[in-house]
Design a protein around this motif. Structure first.
Motif, short mmCIF file in Angstrom:
data_model
loop_
_atom_site.label_atom_id
_atom_site.label_comp_id
_atom_site.label_asym_id
_atom_site.label_seq_id
_atom_site.Cartn_x
_atom_site.Cartn_y
_atom_site.Cartn_z
N TRP A 50 0.85 -1.18 0.00
CA TRP A 50 0.00 0.00 0.00
C TRP A 50 0.88 1.23 0.00
CZ3 TRP A 50 -5.25 -0.28 -0.30
CH2 TRP A 50 -5.81 -1.53 -0.10
N LYS A 51 0.56 2.16 -0.87
CA LYS A 51 1.33 3.39 -0.91
C LYS A 51 0.41 4.54 -1.31
CE LYS A 51 2.89 2.26 -5.56
NZ LYS A 51 4.02 2.00 -6.41
N ALA A 52 0.79 5.72 -0.90
CA ALA A 52 -0.01 6.90 -1.21
C ALA A 52 0.30 7.37 -2.62
CB ALA A 52 0.29 8.00 -0.21
N GLU A 53 -0.76 7.66 -3.37
CA GLU A 53 -0.60 8.17 -4.73
C GLU A 53 -1.59 9.29 -4.96
OE1 GLU A 53 -1.10 5.45 -7.92
OE2 GLU A 53 0.54 4.17 -7.32
N ASN A 54 -1.23 10.22 -5.78
CA ASN A 54 -2.20 11.20 -6.24
C ASN A 54 -2.89 10.60 -7.45
OD1 ASN A 54 -2.02 13.23 -4.43
ND2 ASN A 54 -0.47 14.39 -5.55
N HIS A 55 -4.11 10.14 -7.26
CA HIS A 55 -4.83 9.50 -8.35
C HIS A 55 -5.88 10.45 -8.88
CE1 HIS A 55 -6.71 6.46 -10.79
NE2 HIS A 55 -7.87 6.76 -10.25
N THR A 56 -5.80 10.73 -10.15
CA THR A 56 -6.80 11.55 -10.80
C THR A 56 -7.69 10.63 -11.62
OG1 THR A 56 -5.18 13.33 -10.96
CG2 THR A 56 -7.15 13.53 -12.32
N PRO A 57 -8.99 10.58 -11.28
CA PRO A 57 -9.87 9.67 -12.00
C PRO A 57 -10.07 10.11 -13.45
CG PRO A 57 -11.15 11.05 -10.53
CD PRO A 57 -9.70 11.34 -10.26
N ILE A 58 -10.30 9.13 -14.30
CA ILE A 58 -10.59 9.41 -15.71
C ILE A 58 -12.09 9.70 -15.80
CG2 ILE A 58 -10.65 8.46 -18.04
CD1 ILE A 58 -8.33 6.59 -17.14
N ILE A 59 -12.43 10.86 -16.31
CA ILE A 59 -13.83 11.24 -16.45
C ILE A 59 -14.24 10.97 -17.89
CG2 ILE A 59 -15.51 13.11 -16.29
CD1 ILE A 59 -13.66 14.34 -14.14
N HIS A 60 -15.13 10.00 -18.05
CA HIS A 60 -15.60 9.62 -19.38
C HIS A 60 -16.76 10.51 -19.79
CE1 HIS A 60 -13.12 6.00 -19.29
NE2 HIS A 60 -13.51 5.85 -18.02
N ASP A 61 -16.88 10.72 -21.09
CA ASP A 61 -18.00 11.50 -21.61
C ASP A 61 -19.29 10.71 -21.41
OD1 ASP A 61 -16.40 13.58 -22.44
OD2 ASP A 61 -16.08 12.72 -24.43
N PHE A 62 -20.34 11.41 -21.00
CA PHE A 62 -21.65 10.79 -20.83
C PHE A 62 -22.40 10.97 -22.13
CE2 PHE A 62 -26.10 10.73 -19.43
CZ PHE A 62 -26.11 9.51 -18.77
N SER A 63 -22.71 9.85 -22.79
CA SER A 63 -23.31 9.96 -24.11
C SER A 63 -24.76 9.48 -24.15
CB SER A 63 -22.48 9.15 -25.11
OG SER A 63 -22.42 7.80 -24.70
N SER A 64 -25.31 9.05 -23.02
CA SER A 64 -26.69 8.55 -23.02
C SER A 64 -27.67 9.71 -22.98
CB SER A 64 -26.94 7.66 -21.81
OG SER A 64 -26.18 6.50 -21.90
N VAL A 65 -28.85 9.43 -23.49
CA VAL A 65 -29.92 10.42 -23.48
C VAL A 65 -30.59 10.35 -22.11
CG1 VAL A 65 -32.10 11.10 -24.54
CG2 VAL A 65 -30.27 10.14 -25.94
N GLY A 66 -30.72 11.48 -21.44
CA GLY A 66 -31.36 11.52 -20.13
C GLY A 66 -32.87 11.58 -20.24
N GLY A 67 -33.54 11.13 -19.20
CA GLY A 67 -35.00 11.20 -19.16
C GLY A 67 -35.64 10.02 -19.86
N ALA A 68 -36.93 10.17 -20.11
CA ALA A 68 -37.69 9.10 -20.75
C ALA A 68 -37.24 8.95 -22.19
CB ALA A 68 -39.18 9.40 -20.69
N THR A 69 -36.98 7.72 -22.58
CA THR A 69 -36.54 7.47 -23.95
C THR A 69 -37.69 6.92 -24.80
OG1 THR A 69 -35.79 5.28 -23.31
CG2 THR A 69 -34.16 7.04 -23.28
N LEU A 70 -38.88 7.00 -24.26
CA LEU A 70 -40.07 6.52 -24.95
C LEU A 70 -41.04 7.68 -25.08
CD1 LEU A 70 -41.51 3.87 -25.93
CD2 LEU A 70 -42.51 3.77 -23.66
N ASN A 71 -41.63 7.81 -26.23
CA ASN A 71 -42.61 8.87 -26.42
C ASN A 71 -43.89 8.50 -25.66
OD1 ASN A 71 -44.23 10.94 -27.25
ND2 ASN A 71 -44.18 10.43 -29.42
N THR A 72 -44.19 9.26 -24.62
CA THR A 72 -45.35 8.96 -23.78
C THR A 72 -46.51 9.91 -24.05
OG1 THR A 72 -44.48 10.39 -22.03
CG2 THR A 72 -43.92 8.05 -21.91
N GLN A 73 -46.41 10.71 -25.10
CA GLN A 73 -47.44 11.72 -25.36
C GLN A 73 -48.81 11.13 -25.65
OE1 GLN A 73 -45.56 14.50 -27.96
NE2 GLN A 73 -46.39 16.20 -26.80
N ASN A 74 -48.89 10.05 -26.34
CA ASN A 74 -50.19 9.47 -26.70
C ASN A 74 -50.61 8.34 -25.76
OD1 ASN A 74 -50.45 11.21 -28.91
ND2 ASN A 74 -49.28 9.82 -30.21
N LEU A 75 -49.90 8.17 -24.65
CA LEU A 75 -50.23 7.11 -23.70
C LEU A 75 -51.12 7.65 -22.58
CD1 LEU A 75 -46.77 5.33 -23.30
CD2 LEU A 75 -48.65 4.68 -24.79
N SER A 76 -52.01 6.80 -22.10
CA SER A 76 -52.85 7.19 -20.97
C SER A 76 -52.02 7.13 -19.68
CB SER A 76 -54.05 6.25 -20.85
OG SER A 76 -53.60 4.95 -20.46
#
Length: 133
Positions: A50-76
């Motif tokens: 075990w040793k101390a390191e300065n670790h910088t995480p890799i931040i990946h691009d978020f490419s998913s669409v947020g929210g509902a991915t289904l058109n719910t406009q015509n649904l009851s």
């Protein structure tokens, strides 16, 4: 330090009581001057270092669409509700609830509609503030 209790004074004539000596716990307070080896003692494993390191995480691009991915406009409302609480989930909830309820003599088995109404009321209670249930 509190000394361990000595049980030698007990009468040995009653063989149903068997009391042994208590274990001693060794507590060590380490100072900042102690080396890592001294602090870890016998818990060191040669395979892992075990040793101390300065670790910088890799931040990946978020490419998913947020929210509902289904058109719910015509649904009851019922159809939107059933997107989240499909037949399989409702059946599992009812089965497990009824299985647990069998232990109570006054339990009335739960039905599909009762469960859906209960869930819907809980959702509405978070939207519409009422003084009591």
């Amino acid at each position: 330090m509190i000394a361990p209790m000595d049980f030698d004074y007990l009468d040995d004539s009653d063989s149903s009581i068997q009391i042994g000596h208590t274990r001693k716990r060794i507590r060590r307070i380490s100072s900042s001057e102690d080396s890592e080896v001294n602090q870890c003692g016998s818990f060191i494993n040669e395979n892992y270092v075990w040793k101390a390191e300065n670790h910088t995480p890799i931040i990946h691009d978020f490419s998913s669409v947020g929210g509902a991915t289904l058109n719910t406009q015509n649904l009851s409302r019922k159809e939107v509700f059933e997107l989240f609480f499909n037949k399989e989930l409702v059946t599992k909830l009812i089965t497990e609830t009824n299985k647990h309820g069998e232990t109570d003599a006054n339990f009335i088995p739960l039905t599909d509609n009762e469960l859906k109404v209960f869930i819907a009321l809980n959702i509405l209670m978070s939207l519409v503030s009422k003084p009591t249930i």
